[in-house]
Design an enzyme around this catalytic site. Structure first.
Site, mmCIF file in Angstrom:
data_model
loop_
_atom_site.group_PDB
_atom_site.id
_atom_site.type_symbol
_atom_site.label_atom_id
_atom_site.label_comp_id
_atom_site.label_asym_id
_atom_site.label_seq_id
_atom_site.Cartn_x
_atom_site.Cartn_y
_atom_site.Cartn_z
ATOM 1 N N LYS A 1 0.811 -1.219 0.000
ATOM 2 C CA LYS A 1 0.000 0.000 0.000
ATOM 3 C C LYS A 1 0.845 1.269 0.000
ATOM 4 C CE LYS A 1 -4.106 -1.968 1.961
ATOM 5 N NZ LYS A 1 -5.090 -1.848 3.018
ATOM 6 N N ARG B 1 -7.645 -7.614 -9.649
ATOM 7 C CA ARG B 1 -8.368 -8.854 -9.971
ATOM 8 C C ARG B 1 -9.807 -8.492 -10.292
ATOM 9 N NH1 ARG B 1 -11.558 -8.725 -5.524
ATOM 10 N NH2 ARG B 1 -10.614 -7.895 -3.642
ATOM 11 N N ARG C 1 -25.731 -9.131 -1.726
ATOM 12 C CA ARG C 1 -25.007 -10.362 -1.415
ATOM 13 C C ARG C 1 -25.807 -11.186 -0.416
ATOM 14 N NH1 ARG C 1 -18.541 -9.272 -0.846
ATOM 15 N NH2 ARG C 1 -18.354 -7.577 -2.378
HETATM 16 P P1 ADP Z 1 -8.107 -3.416 2.909
HETATM 17 O O1 ADP Z 1 -7.059 -3.731 1.903
HETATM 18 O O2 ADP Z 1 -7.903 -4.137 4.191
HETATM 19 O O3 ADP Z 1 -9.498 -3.548 2.369
HETATM 20 P P2 ADP Z 1 -8.333 -0.490 2.682
HETATM 21 O O4 ADP Z 1 -7.174 0.414 2.634
HETATM 22 O O5 ADP Z 1 -9.064 -0.730 1.405
HETATM 23 O O6 ADP Z 1 -7.865 -1.878 3.327
HETATM 24 O O7 ADP Z 1 -9.342 0.011 3.771
HETATM 25 C C1 ADP Z 1 -10.448 -0.773 4.150
HETATM 26 C C2 ADP Z 1 -11.510 0.088 4.766
HETATM 27 O O8 ADP Z 1 -11.001 0.769 5.917
HETATM 28 C C3 ADP Z 1 -12.029 1.195 3.869
HETATM 29 O O9 ADP Z 1 -13.024 0.724 2.988
HETATM 30 C C4 ADP Z 1 -12.563 2.160 4.903
HETATM 31 O O10 ADP Z 1 -13.786 1.672 5.404
HETATM 32 C C5 ADP Z 1 -11.549 2.069 6.012
HETATM 33 N N1 ADP Z 1 -10.486 3.077 5.833
HETATM 34 C C6 ADP Z 1 -9.275 2.876 5.270
HETATM 35 N N2 ADP Z 1 -8.569 4.039 5.253
HETATM 36 C C7 ADP Z 1 -9.339 4.983 5.815
HETATM 37 C C8 ADP Z 1 -9.188 6.389 6.082
HETATM 38 N N3 ADP Z 1 -8.072 7.056 5.764
HETATM 39 N N4 ADP Z 1 -10.224 7.033 6.670
HETATM 40 C C9 ADP Z 1 -11.357 6.392 7.017
HETATM 41 N N5 ADP Z 1 -11.570 5.080 6.791
HETATM 42 C C10 ADP Z 1 -10.577 4.376 6.200
#
Ligand code: ADP
Length: 456
Positions: free
Chosen positions: A116, A292, A338
């Protein structure tokens, strides 16, 4: 050019891949664990092979077993679906090294976007808007970490560079909690992801989850297929997805799509991919890319008329995309519900026997499911058992069609999230659209099953 595809997955997506292969005249090989011999796609595939016992680590997650199965069956390509090894760069590289085709992006693109910190740096450089955060991974100087957090502004979220599936994240509202949060997330990340790197982001309080579907081929063509709103989530697991996202400015979406397409060129992306954003106060913030096909790809297929799986496989065969950006138009509105084999109030898994299954139909209804009467849902895997989709000229009609479809669905023997989905279709916040990613958690906390939520 391959003519036989090994499907390295199970459940509804394995069946979806099989159907796309059949459309393209390709042979299919189903590989399965010993508890999955009765899966629908295993019965339908040209060839089937048991690759190990129930636990995924010894079957669907074991690269050596999958590669051996490809060798034994003569499959020249492997479709990973979603989950399992689909975003494992080492597996993609091993498939490439074996002289087979990985139906997905080059392993190098998976590797970059799977980290990331690297992904954010790459996206920022490509001009894609990101959540304000630390400059890359955090160092070990305590004062420096505090300075970064102050600069980003509280509340912040500590995130693992190698995180995924909603794990490896911690919200920090106050400087006094920062040291512990960083230390704990680091230790957790080292254990869970074998990568102790963590970074900081500003924590957005009320964002929506908006994502952009892209497709690219090996001939330099990249297109974006529009956005999906996946804000209806519980513990970062999506429950309902829709396209287009209600209330967004179409010019903003087009600008975002063009930026995502440009970013694909920068990373040498090939195949289907999704850029995930948080959206708050009119701004998009990139959080990660899924390299994906996604569970919710059919909502985009319904509104664009483009078969994403088919294109993904054709692109892997070396063909150019069969359409250009100017051919992509959005038609109406699509919603996906879902259906999980989970108790809809405790959300505990409910594996068991399907006594009866009658799937809904009619104009605009699509069902993606591997269920059939007599099938037994095993306890080892993801609880998704069906996706019910509704497509209509307007969002209102799509909701009405979905209500009809859910009411028509007969699923006996299994406890599922179907009753929750029926409630959500009537809920005031969902009906209005534009709710944030905490909406469902609030409804659950308020006791949706006791009828505590407002109904339209
Ligand atoms: P993963 O790969 O575990 O899915 P993400 O980076 O996509 O991780 O984040 C998953 C979820 O966490 C997001 O959909 C959101 O709900 C929350 N999240 C992540 N980053 C933030 C942020 N900066 N502020 C608020 N919520 C966040």
């Amino acid at each position: 050019m391959f003519d036989t595809v090994l499907i390295a997955n199970r459940g509804e997506i394995a069946l979806r891949i099989l159907r796309a292969c059949r459309d393209l005249g390709l042979r299919t090989v189903a590989v399965h664990s010993d508890v999955d011999a009765n899966l629908r796609h295993v019965q339908l595939a040209d060839q089937a092979l048991c690759i190990g016992p129930g636990p995924a680590a010894d079957s669907y997650l074991d690269p050596a077993r999958l590669l051996r199965a490809a060798r034994l069956t003569g499959a020249q390509a492997i479709h990973p679906g979603y989950g399992f090894l689909s975003e494992n760069a080492d597996f993609a590289a091993a498939v490439e090294a074996a002289g087979l085709t990985f139906i997905g992006p080059p392993s190098q693109a998976i590797r970059v976007m799977g980290d990331k910190v690297a992904a954010k740096a790459t996206m920022r450089a490509a001009g894609v808007p990101c959540v304000p955060g630390s400059d890359g991974a955090l160092g070990h100087d305590r004062a420096e970490v505090h300075e970064q957090a102050r600069r980003v502004g509280y509340p912040v979220i500590v995130k693992a560079a190698g995180g995924g599936g909603g794990r490896g994240m911690r919200v920090v509202r106050d400087a006094a909690e920062l040291d512990d949060a960083v230390a704990v997330t680091r230790a957790e990340a080292a254990r869970a992801f074998h990568n102790a790197e963590v970074y900081l982001e500003r924590f957005l309080e009320h964002p929506r989850h908006i994502e952009m579907q892209v497709m690219a081929d090996r001939h330099g063509h990249v297109v974006w297929l529009g956005e999906r709103d996946c804000s209806m989530q519980r513990r970062h697991q999506k429950m309902i997805e829709e396209a287009p996202a209600p209330g967004l400015d179409r010019d903003d979406v087009a600008r975002l799509g063009a930026l995502c397409a440009a970013a694909c060129r920068v990373i040498g992306y090939v195949g289907a991919g999704t850029f995930e954003f948080l959206y708050e106060n009119g701004s998009f913030y990139f959080i990660e890319m899924n390299t994906r096909v996604q569970v919710e790809h059919p909502v985009t297929e319904l509104v664009t008329g483009i078969d994403i799986l088919r294109e993904q496989i054709r692109v892997a065969q070396g063909h150019p995309l069969s359409f250009a950006q100017s051919d992509v138009t959005l038609n109406g509105h699509a919603i996906e519900c879902r259906i999980n084999a989970e108790d809809p109030t405790s959300f505990l898994p409910t594996p068991g026997d399907v006594a009866a299954w009658v799937s809904p139909g009619g104009p605009g209804i699509r069902v993606e499911s591997h269920l059939y009467p007599g099938y037994a849902v095993p306890p080892h895997y993801d609880s998704l058992v069906a996706k019910i989709l509704a497509h209509a000229p307007t969002r209102d009609l799509a909701i009405r069609r979905m209500q009809g479809a859910l009411a028509e669905t007969t699923l006996a023997g299994l406890t599922t999230t179907l009753p929750l989905q029926q409630r959500l279709m009537r809920e005031v916040g969902f009906r209005a659209g534009g709710f944030d990613i905490h909406h469902l958690e609030r409804l659950i906390q308020d006791g949706w099953h006791q009828g505590a939520q407002d109904e339209a």
